[in-house]
Write a protein that holds these residues in place. Structure first.
Motif, PDB file in Angstrom:
ATOM      1  N   TRP A   1       0.805  -1.227   0.000  1.00  0.00           N
ATOM      2  CA  TRP A   1       0.000   0.000   0.000  1.00  0.00           C
ATOM      3  C   TRP A   1       0.838   1.277   0.000  1.00  0.00           C
ATOM      4  CZ3 TRP A   1      -3.979  -2.064  -1.838  1.00  0.00           C
ATOM      5  CH2 TRP A   1      -4.562  -3.226  -1.290  1.00  0.00           C
ATOM      6  N   GLU A   2       2.157   1.160  -0.159  1.00  0.00           N
ATOM      7  CA  GLU A   2       3.009   2.330  -0.322  1.00  0.00           C
ATOM      8  C   GLU A   2       3.228   2.601  -1.804  1.00  0.00           C
ATOM      9  OE1 GLU A   2       5.672   1.902   3.778  1.00  0.00           O
ATOM     10  OE2 GLU A   2       6.560   1.398   1.834  1.00  0.00           O
ATOM     11  N   ALA A   3       3.382   3.876  -2.157  1.00  0.00           N
ATOM     12  CA  ALA A   3       3.495   4.256  -3.562  1.00  0.00           C
ATOM     13  C   ALA A   3       4.705   5.160  -3.781  1.00  0.00           C
ATOM     14  CB  ALA A   3       2.231   4.970  -4.028  1.00  0.00           C
ATOM     15  N   THR A   4       5.179   5.159  -5.034  1.00  0.00           N
ATOM     16  CA  THR A   4       6.213   6.086  -5.466  1.00  0.00           C
ATOM     17  C   THR A   4       5.887   6.519  -6.884  1.00  0.00           C
ATOM     18  OG1 THR A   4       8.615   6.441  -5.646  1.00  0.00           O
ATOM     19  CG2 THR A   4       7.770   4.315  -6.391  1.00  0.00           C
ATOM     20  N   SER A   5       6.384   7.690  -7.267  1.00  0.00           N
ATOM     21  CA  SER A   5       6.104   8.219  -8.595  1.00  0.00           C
ATOM     22  C   SER A   5       7.390   8.479  -9.354  1.00  0.00           C
ATOM     23  CB  SER A   5       5.298   9.522  -8.498  1.00  0.00           C
ATOM     24  OG  SER A   5       4.012   9.281  -7.962  1.00  0.00           O
ATOM     25  N   VAL A   6       7.314   8.245 -10.667  1.00  0.00           N
ATOM     26  CA  VAL A   6       8.399   8.571 -11.598  1.00  0.00           C
ATOM     27  C   VAL A   6       7.756   9.397 -12.703  1.00  0.00           C
ATOM     28  CG1 VAL A   6      10.174   7.687 -13.140  1.00  0.00           C
ATOM     29  CG2 VAL A   6       9.579   6.403 -11.067  1.00  0.00           C
ATOM     30  N   GLY A   7       7.848  10.713 -12.598  1.00  0.00           N
ATOM     31  CA  GLY A   7       7.135  11.562 -13.536  1.00  0.00           C
ATOM     32  C   GLY A   7       5.640  11.312 -13.446  1.00  0.00           C
ATOM     33  N   ASP A   8       5.014  10.969 -14.582  1.00  0.00           N
ATOM     34  CA  ASP A   8       3.571  10.722 -14.619  1.00  0.00           C
ATOM     35  C   ASP A   8       3.203   9.285 -14.253  1.00  0.00           C
ATOM     36  OD1 ASP A   8       2.667  13.322 -15.479  1.00  0.00           O
ATOM     37  OD2 ASP A   8       3.584  12.867 -17.423  1.00  0.00           O
ATOM     38  N   LEU A   9       4.186   8.478 -13.915  1.00  0.00           N
ATOM     39  CA  LEU A   9       3.963   7.079 -13.541  1.00  0.00           C
ATOM     40  C   LEU A   9       3.860   6.951 -12.025  1.00  0.00           C
ATOM     41  CD1 LEU A   9       4.099   4.005 -14.573  1.00  0.00           C
ATOM     42  CD2 LEU A   9       6.504   4.127 -13.864  1.00  0.00           C
ATOM     43  N   THR A  10       2.845   6.211 -11.551  1.00  0.00           N
ATOM     44  CA  THR A  10       2.721   5.901 -10.123  1.00  0.00           C
ATOM     45  C   THR A  10       2.732   4.393  -9.951  1.00  0.00           C
ATOM     46  OG1 THR A  10       1.428   7.890  -9.676  1.00  0.00           O
ATOM     47  CG2 THR A  10       1.298   6.130  -8.062  1.00  0.00           C
ATOM     48  N   VAL A  11       3.570   3.916  -9.054  1.00  0.00           N
ATOM     49  CA  VAL A  11       3.676   2.490  -8.753  1.00  0.00           C
ATOM     50  C   VAL A  11       3.336   2.291  -7.285  1.00  0.00           C
ATOM     51  CG1 VAL A  11       5.185   0.469  -8.703  1.00  0.00           C
ATOM     52  CG2 VAL A  11       5.457   2.182 -10.518  1.00  0.00           C
ATOM     53  N   THR A  12       2.301   1.491  -7.026  1.00  0.00           N
ATOM     54  CA  THR A  12       1.875   1.199  -5.660  1.00  0.00           C
ATOM     55  C   THR A  12       2.088  -0.279  -5.379  1.00  0.00           C
ATOM     56  OG1 THR A  12       0.161   2.900  -5.813  1.00  0.00           O
ATOM     57  CG2 THR A  12      -0.023   1.313  -4.005  1.00  0.00           C
ATOM     58  N   ALA A  13       2.818  -0.586  -4.320  1.00  0.00           N
ATOM     59  CA  ALA A  13       2.961  -1.978  -3.903  1.00  0.00           C
ATOM     60  C   ALA A  13       1.649  -2.442  -3.271  1.00  0.00           C
ATOM     61  CB  ALA A  13       4.100  -2.113  -2.903  1.00  0.00           C
ATOM     62  N   THR A  14       1.260  -3.637  -3.604  1.00  0.00           N
ATOM     63  CA  THR A  14       0.077  -4.255  -3.020  1.00  0.00           C
ATOM     64  C   THR A  14       0.495  -5.578  -2.383  1.00  0.00           C
ATOM     65  OG1 THR A  14      -0.445  -4.965  -5.298  1.00  0.00           O
ATOM     66  CG2 THR A  14      -1.700  -3.126  -4.415  1.00  0.00           C
ATOM     67  N   PRO A  15      -0.344  -6.154  -1.526  1.00  0.00           N
ATOM     68  CA  PRO A  15       0.085  -7.353  -0.792  1.00  0.00           C
ATOM     69  C   PRO A  15       0.415  -8.536  -1.702  1.00  0.00           C
ATOM     70  CG  PRO A  15      -1.791  -6.339   0.278  1.00  0.00           C
ATOM     71  CD  PRO A  15      -1.629  -5.642  -1.039  1.00  0.00           C
ATOM     72  N   GLY A  16       1.267  -9.388  -1.206  1.00  0.00           N
ATOM     73  CA  GLY A  16       1.629 -10.626  -1.889  1.00  0.00           C
ATOM     74  C   GLY A  16       2.120 -11.633  -0.876  1.00  0.00           C
ATOM     75  N   GLN A  17       2.257 -12.861  -1.317  1.00  0.00           N
ATOM     76  CA  GLN A  17       2.791 -13.914  -0.455  1.00  0.00           C
ATOM     77  C   GLN A  17       3.459 -14.951  -1.326  1.00  0.00           C
ATOM     78  OE1 GLN A  17       0.002 -15.632   2.340  1.00  0.00           O
ATOM     79  NE2 GLN A  17       1.254 -17.453   2.637  1.00  0.00           N
ATOM     80  N   HIS A  18       4.661 -15.369  -0.922  1.00  0.00           N
ATOM     81  CA  HIS A  18       5.465 -16.295  -1.721  1.00  0.00           C
ATOM     82  C   HIS A  18       6.406 -17.018  -0.768  1.00  0.00           C
ATOM     83  CE1 HIS A  18       7.183 -17.883  -5.353  1.00  0.00           C
ATOM     84  NE2 HIS A  18       8.332 -17.256  -5.218  1.00  0.00           N
ATOM     85  N   GLY A  19       7.369 -17.749  -1.293  1.00  0.00           N
ATOM     86  CA  GLY A  19       8.329 -18.429  -0.438  1.00  0.00           C
ATOM     87  C   GLY A  19       9.274 -17.478   0.262  1.00  0.00           C
TER      88      GLY A  19
ATOM     89  N   VAL B   1       0.245  -2.289  -8.345  1.00  0.00           N
ATOM     90  CA  VAL B   1      -0.655  -1.559  -9.230  1.00  0.00           C
ATOM     91  C   VAL B   1       0.183  -0.454  -9.866  1.00  0.00           C
ATOM     92  CG1 VAL B   1      -2.648  -0.034  -9.372  1.00  0.00           C
ATOM     93  CG2 VAL B   1      -2.756  -2.099  -7.982  1.00  0.00           C
ATOM     94  N   ILE B   2       0.210  -0.450 -11.208  1.00  0.00           N
ATOM     95  CA  ILE B   2       1.051   0.469 -11.970  1.00  0.00           C
ATOM     96  C   ILE B   2       0.113   1.355 -12.795  1.00  0.00           C
ATOM     97  CG2 ILE B   2       2.982   0.627 -13.576  1.00  0.00           C
ATOM     98  CD1 ILE B   2       3.580  -2.351 -12.908  1.00  0.00           C
ATOM     99  N   GLN B   3       0.266   2.677 -12.659  1.00  0.00           N
ATOM    100  CA  GLN B   3      -0.694   3.591 -13.267  1.00  0.00           C
ATOM    101  C   GLN B   3      -0.009   4.766 -13.956  1.00  0.00           C
ATOM    102  OE1 GLN B   3      -2.678   4.091  -9.326  1.00  0.00           O
ATOM    103  NE2 GLN B   3      -4.588   3.780 -10.478  1.00  0.00           N
ATOM    104  N   ALA B   4      -0.606   5.193 -15.070  1.00  0.00           N
ATOM    105  CA  ALA B   4      -0.186   6.414 -15.747  1.00  0.00           C
ATOM    106  C   ALA B   4      -1.272   6.825 -16.728  1.00  0.00           C
ATOM    107  CB  ALA B   4       1.136   6.213 -16.492  1.00  0.00           C
TER     108      ALA B   4
END
Length: 251
Positions: free
Chosen positions: A105-123, A130-133
């Protein structure tokens, strides 16, 4: 008016997503080892990628975080690299200079691009994204299990244009077949919740070599099982099985 949204599979979960002129590379994997085979041709080398505006990485496993190939292939080390803390520490050690650590649920932006981490589970520790522009939204599932928190994604982010989901249900034989990746039915269930305009499966051709497949991993390598499951439970959603190198334009 939203910009064109395109995606090209390179191999495995490595995708080149283009929001107009913005180019995002996910979970890079360009080489193989004795126990890691993509099971399909790799579409491009790093040198052939051209400009990349951001690299997004879900976790540190080699087949999703092939940073040595990015360095050796000449990727600009000033390219923003986005991933969880476990990935960011490795990236800094490889010489990447613009490293963004994000957790669920944390996000960062690169110009007009926003990348938000969402939950996951793995080994190992993993996030999805979620990647948006420009009014377009992509969900990238890495190789996560299906976790209940992902059902909140449409509520938080609105309509999903493209969902990229793993489907091979990888199980680890020495760990009593412990599952670490969502399988076709679970991915289809998540697809029904996300309700994307287009869904593309990935992370299914991978194998561990002839011996490794017998003693280390058990996987479902047929993406048609996912397509069939979506057709059964959410027939209104368009699913495309995409070979490496095929560019797909999302409506």
């Amino acid at each position: 008016m939203s910009v064109p949204l395109k995606v090209t599979r390179i191999d495995h979960a490595c995708q080149l997503i283009e929001f107009g002129e913005i180019r995002v590379l996910t979970d890079p994997w360009f080489t193989q080892t004795a126990n890691y085979y993509a099971g399909e041709p790799t579409h491009l080398t790093v040198a052939e990628l051209g400009r990349v505006d951001a690299v997004v990485i879900s976790h540190e496993h080699y087949d999703h975080c092939d940073l040595d190939s990015l360095v050796a292939g000449g990727l600009d080390l000033d390219t923003p690299l986005i991933g969880p803390g476990t990935v960011s520490s490795i990236a800094r050690s490889k010489g990447f200079r613009d490293v963004r650590a994000v957790e669920a649920w944390e996000a960062t932006s690169v110009g007009d691009l926003t990348v938000t981490a969402t939950p996951g589970q793995h080994g190992v520790h993993e996030v999805t994204f979620v990647i948006q522009a420009y009014g377009r939204t992509v969900f990238f599932g890495g190789d996560s299990l299906r976790v209940p928190e992902l059902d909140l994604v449409p509520e938080r982010f609105g309509h999903i244009d493209l969902a990229l989901l793993p489907t091979n249900g990888l199980c680890v034989r020495p760990l009593n077949l412990e599952q670490s990746v969502m399988n076709a039915e679970q991915a289809a269930g998540l697809t029904a919740v996300l309700k994307p305009t287009l869904a593309v499966p990935h992370h299914y051709a991978f194998h561990s070599g002839r011996l490794g497949d017998q003693v280390i991993t058990k996987t479902d390598q047929d993406p048609r099982h996912y397509a069939d499951a979506v057709a059964r439970i959410a027939p209104e959603i368009d699913v495309r099985i995409v070979l490496p190198g095929i560019e797909v334009t999302v409506p």
